[in-house]
Design a protein around this motif. Structure first.
Motif, short mmCIF file in Angstrom:
data_model
loop_
_atom_site.label_atom_id
_atom_site.label_comp_id
_atom_site.label_asym_id
_atom_site.label_seq_id
_atom_site.Cartn_x
_atom_site.Cartn_y
_atom_site.Cartn_z
N ILE A 89 1.39 -0.44 -0.05
CA ILE A 89 -0.11 -0.32 0.02
C ILE A 89 1.14 1.52 0.22
O ILE A 89 2.02 1.31 0.93
CB ILE A 89 -0.89 -0.25 1.18
N GLY A 90 1.12 2.40 -0.81
CA GLY A 90 1.28 3.19 -0.94
C GLY A 90 1.17 4.80 -0.72
O GLY A 90 2.01 5.51 -0.79
N PHE A 91 0.30 4.52 0.53
CA PHE A 91 -0.68 5.93 1.18
C PHE A 91 -0.96 5.71 2.49
O PHE A 91 -1.48 4.59 1.83
CB PHE A 91 -1.10 6.82 -0.15
N GLY A 92 -1.82 6.31 2.94
CA GLY A 92 -2.88 6.30 3.74
C GLY A 92 -2.30 6.24 4.91
O GLY A 92 -0.94 5.62 5.11
N ASP A 93 -3.48 5.61 6.01
CA ASP A 93 -2.72 5.11 6.99
C ASP A 93 -2.13 3.69 7.08
O ASP A 93 -1.67 3.14 8.23
CB ASP A 93 -4.20 5.25 7.94
N ALA A 94 -2.08 2.55 5.89
CA ALA A 94 -1.90 1.70 6.21
C ALA A 94 -0.72 1.54 5.01
O ALA A 94 -0.20 -0.18 4.79
CB ALA A 94 -2.89 0.21 5.63
N MET A 95 -0.09 2.37 5.20
CA MET A 95 0.68 2.73 4.42
C MET A 95 1.96 1.19 4.68
O MET A 95 2.37 1.23 5.81
CB MET A 95 1.32 3.48 4.15
#
Ligand SMILES: [Fe+2]
Ligand SMILES: [Fe+2]
Length: 470
Positions: A89-95
């Motif tokens: 995952i490349g962005f956000g809270d679970a990056m």
């Protein structure tokens, strides 16, 4: 896994043969799709041979083959770009966490909504364009229209596959509903406003493919970043096809500019009335169409300040186009300045993502205008084509119903209402454009309002029989 299998009823590279239940469900949907195509797709031309490209590989190099096909026989299929090994995952809270191969329960309805909204635009545009074949300016253009139409049909397949494969019964119901809503329908319209606007002339088609298909490009780019990997892979391959749709818009509008300049030179005038009398589209009229379709397409990005887009980003569902170009992929601290009717407002960047997308989209829209303006300048004229201010004529967001001119200046309501038709096509303008739409189907010949393209399709000569009418 990624080889395209054309021997099956539904061509695919997702190993459909090994998932009987899914295969049966999609085989049940297929005749409904074909029924929709017959009823709502290009009016007539079902018997015509069209020189179409069909995807043969998801490899960006050499991915298609060309040949004469009757549109109802087009091999619509399900093609996903190759999986990226160990994609994260490349962005956000679970990056940094592994991407999802299944839909997490808590995001199910939001993801389904994102897919349905994207899916709805694909058949909508086919419906909007269904009458245009009758007034084509050349066989070359007719073929390009049909190429765009069959590919939008395939994009519908791409979204329907996701609905069927990952969303169970509600996914199947949504897939049916995608064929039941229709562009401009009073009871069951398409979801987004722009996709209910009629595209009843070729100038509108070129504007639509320039502005509205480009919105599609930006939506697909942001969904290609999604943590839901099947969605990402589907959108990455759709982008390969989408490029041609914008090519149709950009070259179509460029050819109109070129032809108009020839007429201006020939007549020795830039007087719109004389240019129109000569059967060409004067540049101020073109500007009105640009204003109309650009402002309409800007609404597709949603409200400037949006908690939904913040949530979609934080949870990894939808990133920014080309997320890799940014340094901050979490945006917990960042602040963005947003232009509002009350002045600049500082908002958390997470809530301003629609605006970030809209800005990069507008920058992309500038490229064609720069090119056309260079041609106008070289021809010795002062006029320059421009994009309207994003404040102009908005139906969604902070600028809804504000009396603003295309340069972004606030006017009185009275002045705005009085002058609106200086900026967007009037009924008279539209009637004039419609009067130009006479069908030209002799190989190599062009309607008088548009210059020929620089080259033919797939290295073929311009006077090739791109469509054989029956
Ligand atoms: Fe599309
Ligand atoms: Fe498109």
């Amino acid at each position: 896994m990624s080889a395209m299998n054309y021997s099956e009823r539904i061509p695919n590279n997702v190993d459909l043969a090994n998932d009987r239940k899914l295969q049966r469900a999609l085989e049940h949907w297929q005749p409904e799709f074909l029924g929709w195509w017959r009823e709502m797709g290009p009016s007539d031309f079902a018997q015509s041979d069209v020189y179409l490209r069909t995807a043969t590989s998801v490899d960006a190099q050499g991915w298609a083959q060309y040949g004469a096909v009757k549109m109802p026989d087009y091999r619509w299929g399900i093609f996903l770009a190759d999986a990226v090994p160990d994609r994260r995952i490349g962005f956000g809270d679970a990056m940094g966490e592994p991407v999802w191969q299944q839909v997490p329960g808590e995001y199910r309805s939001t993801l389904r909504r994102l897919i349905v909204t994207q899916g709805d635009t694909e058949p909508a545009s086919v419906e909007q364009q269904r009458m245009l074949g009758h007034t084509c300016p050349s066989l070359y253009d007719l073929r390009n229209l049909f190429q765009v139409n069959v590919e939008e049909g395939r994009h519908l397949w791409a979204m329907v596959y996701l609905l069927h494969a990952y969303f169970g019964r509600d996914g199947r119901e949504e897939a049916e509903a995608l064929l039941q809503r229709h562009s401009g329908d009073a009871d069951k319209p398409r979801i987004l406003g722009t996709f209910n606007e009629p595209v009843s002339d070729w100038l509108s088609l070129y504007c639509f493919t320039y502005f509205t298909d480009r919105d599609g490009k930006y939506q697909l780019k942001s969904l290609a970043e999604s943590a839901f990997d099947p969605l990402s892979r589907t959108c990455r391959f759709m982008l390969t096809e989408e490029a041609h749709h914008m090519f149709v818009g950009e070259t179509g509008l460029g050819r109109i500019v070129k032809r108009t300049l020839e007429v201006m030179k020939e007549l020795g005038t830039d007087d719109p009335a004389r240019i129109r009398a000569h059967g060409a589209i004067d540049l101020p009229l073109l500007q009105k169409y640009l204003n109309f379709w650009c402002s309409s397409s800007l609404d597709l990005f949603g409200s400037e300040i949006s908690s939904n887009s913040a949530a979609n980003f934080a949870s990894g569902l939808k990133g920014r186009p080309d997320e890799g170009q940014y340094t901050d992929h979490v945006l917990r601290e960042a602040i963005t300045s947003v232009d509002t009717p009350e002045g600049a407002q500082q908002v958390p960047s997470l809530n301003a993502l629609n605006e970030v997308m809209r800005e990069s989209y507008l920058k992309d829209c500038e490229t064609g205008l720069k090119r056309w303006n260079r041609t106008i300048e070289r021809a010795g004229y002062d006029l320059r084509l421009t994009l309207p201010s994003p404040r102009f004529r908005r139906s969604i967001g902070l600028w809804v119903n504000q009396p603003v001119d295309p340069r972004g200046a606030m006017l009185s309501r009275e002045e705005y209402d009085r002058r609106l038709h200086e900026w967007i096509p009037s009924a008279e303008d539209r009637a004039f454009v419609r009067s130009l739409m006479q069908r030209v189907v002799e190989p190599g010949r062009m309607a008088a309002w548009i210059a020929p393209p620089d080259r033919g399709i797939n290295n073929l000569p311009l006077d090739y029989q791109y469509v054989t009418l029956q």
